[in-house]
Design an enzyme around this catalytic site. Structure first.
Site, PDB file in Angstrom:
ATOM      1  CB  ILE A  14      79.009  10.449  22.079  1.00 52.63           C
ATOM      2  CG1 ILE A  14      78.757  10.814  23.539  1.00 52.63           C
ATOM      3  CG2 ILE A  14      78.436   9.060  21.794  1.00 52.63           C
ATOM      4  CD1 ILE A  14      77.286  10.792  23.932  1.00 52.63           C
ATOM      5  CG  HIS A  15      84.349   8.117  19.496  1.00 53.39           C
ATOM      6  ND1 HIS A  15      84.793   6.827  19.535  1.00 53.39           N
ATOM      7  CD2 HIS A  15      84.915   8.743  20.570  1.00 53.39           C
ATOM      8  CE1 HIS A  15      85.617   6.670  20.560  1.00 53.39           C
ATOM      9  NE2 HIS A  15      85.701   7.823  21.212  1.00 53.39           N
ATOM     10  CB  ALA A  16      81.618   4.280  16.445  1.00 51.09           C
ATOM     11  CB  ALA A  19      77.762   5.500  20.465  1.00 49.30           C
TER      12      ALA A  19
END
Length: 85
Positions: A14-16, A19
């Protein structure tokens, strides 16, 4: 209360971007949506809360949906998660 379990398959976890998409999707529902990973819990409507999970490939997320539209929210994330994580 509805529950959903999902194991992350994306190499980056889960990265930016995902997310942000989780937050955008969660805000379409009135129910409370929590994401749990080990001992950590995040509010799915809070970007920094989700990023704080530091979820990576192979981690299994547990999601809880509680409220009037919980079934619809669960269905949304059952379709969303495999596309983005």
């Amino acid at each position: 209360m509805e529950h959903l379990s999902y194991t992350i398959k994306d190499e980056a976890g889960i990265h930016a971007r995902p997310a942000g998409l989780i937050v955008s999707g969660a805000k379409n529902f009135d129910c409370k949506i929590l994401i749990k990973l080990s001992e950590k819990t995040a509010d799915a409507k809070g970007l920094f809360s989700i990023m704080g999970l530091a979820a990576k490939k192979g981690d299994t997320l547990q999601m809880e949906f509680c409220g009037d539209d919980e079934a619809a929210a669960k269905e949304y994330f059952e379709n969303f998660l495999p596309k983005y994580l």
